[in-house]
Write a protein that holds these residues in place. Structure first.
Motif, short mmCIF file in Angstrom:
data_model
loop_
_atom_site.label_atom_id
_atom_site.label_comp_id
_atom_site.label_asym_id
_atom_site.label_seq_id
_atom_site.Cartn_x
_atom_site.Cartn_y
_atom_site.Cartn_z
N LEU A 1 -4.63 -5.55 1.44
CA LEU A 1 -4.26 -4.62 0.37
C LEU A 1 -5.48 -3.85 -0.13
CD1 LEU A 1 -1.86 -3.68 -1.27
CD2 LEU A 1 -2.30 -5.51 -2.91
N ALA A 2 -6.60 -4.54 -0.23
CA ALA A 2 -7.84 -3.86 -0.65
C ALA A 2 -8.24 -2.79 0.35
CB ALA A 2 -8.96 -4.89 -0.81
N THR A 3 -8.09 -3.09 1.64
CA THR A 3 -8.40 -2.11 2.69
C THR A 3 -7.51 -0.88 2.56
OG1 THR A 3 -9.14 -3.81 4.23
CG2 THR A 3 -8.46 -1.71 5.18
N ALA A 4 -6.22 -1.11 2.34
CA ALA A 4 -5.27 -0.01 2.23
C ALA A 4 -5.57 0.86 1.01
CB ALA A 4 -3.85 -0.56 2.16
N ILE A 5 -5.87 0.21 -0.12
CA ILE A 5 -6.16 0.97 -1.34
C ILE A 5 -7.42 1.81 -1.17
CG2 ILE A 5 -6.86 0.71 -3.76
CD1 ILE A 5 -4.95 -1.71 -3.89
N SER A 6 -8.41 1.25 -0.52
CA SER A 6 -9.66 2.00 -0.27
C SER A 6 -9.39 3.21 0.61
CB SER A 6 -10.70 1.10 0.39
OG SER A 6 -11.08 0.05 -0.49
N ALA A 7 -8.52 3.03 1.62
CA ALA A 7 -8.20 4.14 2.52
C ALA A 7 -7.50 5.28 1.78
CB ALA A 7 -7.31 3.63 3.66
#
Length: 336
Positions: free
Chosen positions: A298-304
């Motif tokens: 989820l953190a990766t997706a939000i950063s993207a």
């Protein structure tokens, strides 16, 4: 000898919903949601005309108001017809209007209804304080921004029309038109007028499925589900038919915010959907979708999405590439 007591300050009047107004010598409609303010005024005028079909409506513009206009407007007409005086745009009141309203409130004519419509802000505070202190009814019309409030609005629109819309239909309508309350209200009216039976997601999709907002949410749903191929196909179709990358990225961000909010409340009791600014169906859906997500994913997706948001707003050279990369990153982060 006991000390003299101060006279009690008049208590503020009742707070009324826009669809539950009542007649009074003075009524304050206060808040930024112009559609609901207009409805409140129309309801008050309607009540006055039920009591007296010959009632006269007089409109005063606050920004161009000159001294004495309220007194003239509120005075009985030559033939004694009742009046409703609507002061529009009181957030831009002239000093003369403030002074005249303050003077009028204590001696308001019970045969006349004066409606002061104030869109918000501090201008005219002395006038607002005088109205509230008099005990006059206040109709708050706050901005409808949260999805939970939009869901409640749609449900209430259908209830007033004595029609049924199921949860999937409400969700689809809010997703398609939730950025503009007037459009949302117009869509409710059209669906009530043009359809029969229960309004479902399929019915809403038939009328409004082509909207950019709806397309953006479909892209987000597919990406969050890990369906990279479907998400990219939907995205390319949206872009090919004229969709702008900015609202598409906004839909991705809204989807991920809902997941993050619901994920953060895991194991914490006493937190409701309203506390999160979400509708109950959004919370239920997010809980199901979170089953395939890890905090790291989820953190990766939000950063993207944060990166894509900056790039589509001018920080990058190719906004189309930026949003497609974000969609692929989200889809691939699911399950990791």
């Amino acid at each position: 000898m006991p000390a003299p007591t101060r006279s009690a300050r008049p208590s503020a009047g009742p707070s009324l919903a826009w669809d539950d107004v009542r007649l009074a010598p003075v009524v304050l409609v206060q808040g930024p949601e112009s559609l609901l303010a207009e409805r409140a005024v129309d309801a008050i005028v309607g009540l006055a005309r039920e009591r007296d079909p010959e009632v006269e409506k007089v409109t005063l513009e606050a920004a161009t108001y000159q001294a004495g206009m309220l007194t003239v407007a509120a005075s009985p007409s030559l033939f004694g017809e009742a009046k409703v005086v609507v002061v529009e745009g009181a957030e831009g009141a002239t000093d003369a209007l403030v002074a005249d309203v303050v003077d009028y409130v204590p001696v308001a004519d019970p045969a006349t209804t004066v409606v002061v419509v104030h869109g918000g802000g501090v201008r005219g505070k002395r006038m607002l304080d005088a109205i509230k202190a008099s005990g006059a009814p206040v109709v708050p019309v706050e901005a409808i921004k949260k999805d939970s409030d939009k869901t409640a609005f749609v449900t209430a629109e259908f209830r007033r029309a004595r029609r049924r819309i199921d949860a999937s239909g409400v969700r689809a309508l809010v997703e398609a038109l939730g950025n503009d309350l007037r459009e949302l209200a117009a869509a409710c009216h059209q669906l009530v007028t043009d359809t029969d039976g229960t309004v479902s997601e399929a019915v809403v999709d038939r009328y409004y499925g082509g909207r950019v907002e709806a397309t953006g949410f479909r892209v987000a749903d597919a990406a969050v589900a890990g369906n990279a191929g479907e998400a990219v196909a939907l995205l390319r179709h949206a872009l090919a038919t004229g969709a702008d990358p900015v609202p598409l990225v906004a839909a991705l961000a809204m989807k991920l915010r809902a997941l993050a909010k619901v994920g953060a409340m895991r194991g914490r009791g006493g937190i409701t959907a309203k506390d999160l600014g979400l509708a109950p169906w959004q919370v239920d859906r997010a809980r199901r979708e979170l089953a395939g997500w890890t905090p790291e994913g989820l953190a990766t997706a939000i950063s993207a999405v944060a990166q894509a948001d900056a790039e589509v707003k001018g920080a990058g050279r190719d906004p189309v590439f930026a949003v497609e990369r974000a969609v692929l990153t989200i889809a691939r982060a699911q399950g990791r």
